[in-house]
Scaffold this motif. Structure first.
Motif, PDB file in Angstrom:
ATOM      1  N   MET A  19      -1.688 -12.674  -6.280  1.00 46.82           N
ATOM      2  CA  MET A  19      -0.273 -12.977  -6.496  1.00 46.82           C
ATOM      3  C   MET A  19       0.244 -12.252  -7.749  1.00 46.82           C
ATOM      4  SD  MET A  19       0.748 -14.837  -4.008  1.00 46.82           S
ATOM      5  CE  MET A  19       2.315 -15.389  -4.647  1.00 46.82           C
ATOM      6  N   ALA A  20      -0.557 -12.257  -8.801  1.00 52.72           N
ATOM      7  CA  ALA A  20      -0.150 -11.574 -10.039  1.00 52.72           C
ATOM      8  C   ALA A  20       0.023 -10.078  -9.801  1.00 52.72           C
ATOM      9  CB  ALA A  20      -1.171 -11.835 -11.134  1.00 52.72           C
ATOM     10  N   SER A  21      -0.834  -9.485  -8.992  1.00 54.60           N
ATOM     11  CA  SER A  21      -0.713  -8.047  -8.724  1.00 54.60           C
ATOM     12  C   SER A  21       0.539  -7.744  -7.906  1.00 54.60           C
ATOM     13  CB  SER A  21      -1.962  -7.504  -8.038  1.00 54.60           C
ATOM     14  OG  SER A  21      -2.076  -7.979  -6.723  1.00 54.60           O
ATOM     15  N   TRP A  22       0.850  -8.605  -6.937  1.00 50.92           N
ATOM     16  CA  TRP A  22       2.078  -8.417  -6.155  1.00 50.92           C
ATOM     17  C   TRP A  22       3.311  -8.575  -7.033  1.00 50.92           C
ATOM     18  CZ3 TRP A  22       0.474 -11.880  -1.448  1.00 50.92           C
ATOM     19  CH2 TRP A  22      -0.343 -11.130  -0.587  1.00 50.92           C
ATOM     20  N   ARG A  23       3.307  -9.600  -7.894  1.00 55.33           N
ATOM     21  CA  ARG A  23       4.458  -9.817  -8.781  1.00 55.33           C
ATOM     22  C   ARG A  23       4.620  -8.640  -9.742  1.00 55.33           C
ATOM     23  NH1 ARG A  23       2.397 -15.270  -8.734  1.00 55.33           N
ATOM     24  NH2 ARG A  23       1.321 -14.867 -10.679  1.00 55.33           N
ATOM     25  N   ALA A  24       3.522  -8.158 -10.307  1.00 54.54           N
ATOM     26  CA  ALA A  24       3.593  -7.022 -11.232  1.00 54.54           C
ATOM     27  C   ALA A  24       4.150  -5.788 -10.533  1.00 54.54           C
ATOM     28  CB  ALA A  24       2.209  -6.734 -11.809  1.00 54.54           C
ATOM     29  N   ARG A  25       3.723  -5.574  -9.312  1.00 56.44           N
ATOM     30  CA  ARG A  25       4.225  -4.420  -8.554  1.00 56.44           C
ATOM     31  C   ARG A  25       5.722  -4.559  -8.301  1.00 56.44           C
ATOM     32  NH1 ARG A  25       2.130  -2.462  -2.564  1.00 56.44           N
ATOM     33  NH2 ARG A  25       3.738  -0.883  -2.267  1.00 56.44           N
ATOM     34  N   LYS A  28       8.024  -3.954 -11.394  1.00 57.44           N
ATOM     35  CA  LYS A  28       8.124  -2.560 -11.830  1.00 57.44           C
ATOM     36  C   LYS A  28       8.981  -1.690 -10.910  1.00 57.44           C
ATOM     37  CE  LYS A  28       3.586  -2.684 -13.948  1.00 57.44           C
ATOM     38  NZ  LYS A  28       2.200  -2.230 -13.836  1.00 57.44           N
ATOM     39  N   MET A  29       9.313  -2.206  -9.735  1.00 58.54           N
ATOM     40  CA  MET A  29      10.014  -1.390  -8.748  1.00 58.54           C
ATOM     41  C   MET A  29      11.523  -1.364  -8.985  1.00 58.54           C
ATOM     42  SD  MET A  29       7.945  -2.366  -5.277  1.00 58.54           S
ATOM     43  CE  MET A  29       8.818  -1.200  -4.242  1.00 58.54           C
ATOM     44  N   ALA A  47       8.909 -12.037  -1.794  1.00 58.32           N
ATOM     45  CA  ALA A  47       8.546 -13.451  -1.626  1.00 58.32           C
ATOM     46  C   ALA A  47       7.581 -13.896  -2.723  1.00 58.32           C
ATOM     47  CB  ALA A  47       7.934 -13.679  -0.247  1.00 58.32           C
ATOM     48  N   ALA A  48       6.625 -13.047  -3.078  1.00 60.39           N
ATOM     49  CA  ALA A  48       5.687 -13.380  -4.150  1.00 60.39           C
ATOM     50  C   ALA A  48       6.415 -13.527  -5.475  1.00 60.39           C
ATOM     51  CB  ALA A  48       4.599 -12.318  -4.253  1.00 60.39           C
ATOM     52  N   LEU A  49       7.341 -12.645  -5.734  1.00 59.64           N
ATOM     53  CA  LEU A  49       8.120 -12.711  -6.961  1.00 59.64           C
ATOM     54  C   LEU A  49       8.997 -13.960  -6.969  1.00 59.64           C
ATOM     55  CD1 LEU A  49       8.797 -11.239  -9.592  1.00 59.64           C
ATOM     56  CD2 LEU A  49      10.559 -10.003  -8.341  1.00 59.64           C
TER      57      LEU A  49
END
Length: 70
Positions: A19-25, A28-29, A47-49
Motif C-alpha cells: 500500500m505504501a508503494s502504491w501511495r508513493a507512486r 509522485k505522479m 484508490a490506494a491513495l
C-alpha cells in the motif's frame, strides 16, 4: 470510501508495504501521467491513495486534514 464507490475492506489483503508503494507512486505522479496510465493501474493507485486519506479520518476531506483550511 463508499462515497466514491469503493467497497469497505478493499485492501485488507494487501500488505502495508505494498500500500505504501502504491501511495508513493500516486503521490509522485502528475495528472497527465494518470491519464497516460492503464485504467486498472490508475484506479488502483488512486484508490490506494484515497483509502489512506479516508482511513484514519473518517468523513474528513484529505485536503482539510490538519491544515484548518477548506
Amino acid at each position: 470510501m463508499r462515497k466514491v464507490g469503493l467497497p469497505d475492506g478493499l485492501f485488507t489483503d494487501c500488505s502495508e508495504k505494498l500500500m505504501a508503494s502504491w501511495r508513493a507512486r500516486a503521490i509522485k505522479m502528475y495528472p497527465s501521467s494518470f491519464r497516460d496510465t492503464a485504467e486498472d493501474v490508475r484506479i488502483t493507485l488512486l484508490a490506494a491513495l484515497y483509502s489512506f486519506h479516508e482511513g484514519p479520518r473518517q468523513g474528513e476531506h484529505p485536503l482539510q486534514a490538519g491544515d484548518g483550511q477548506a
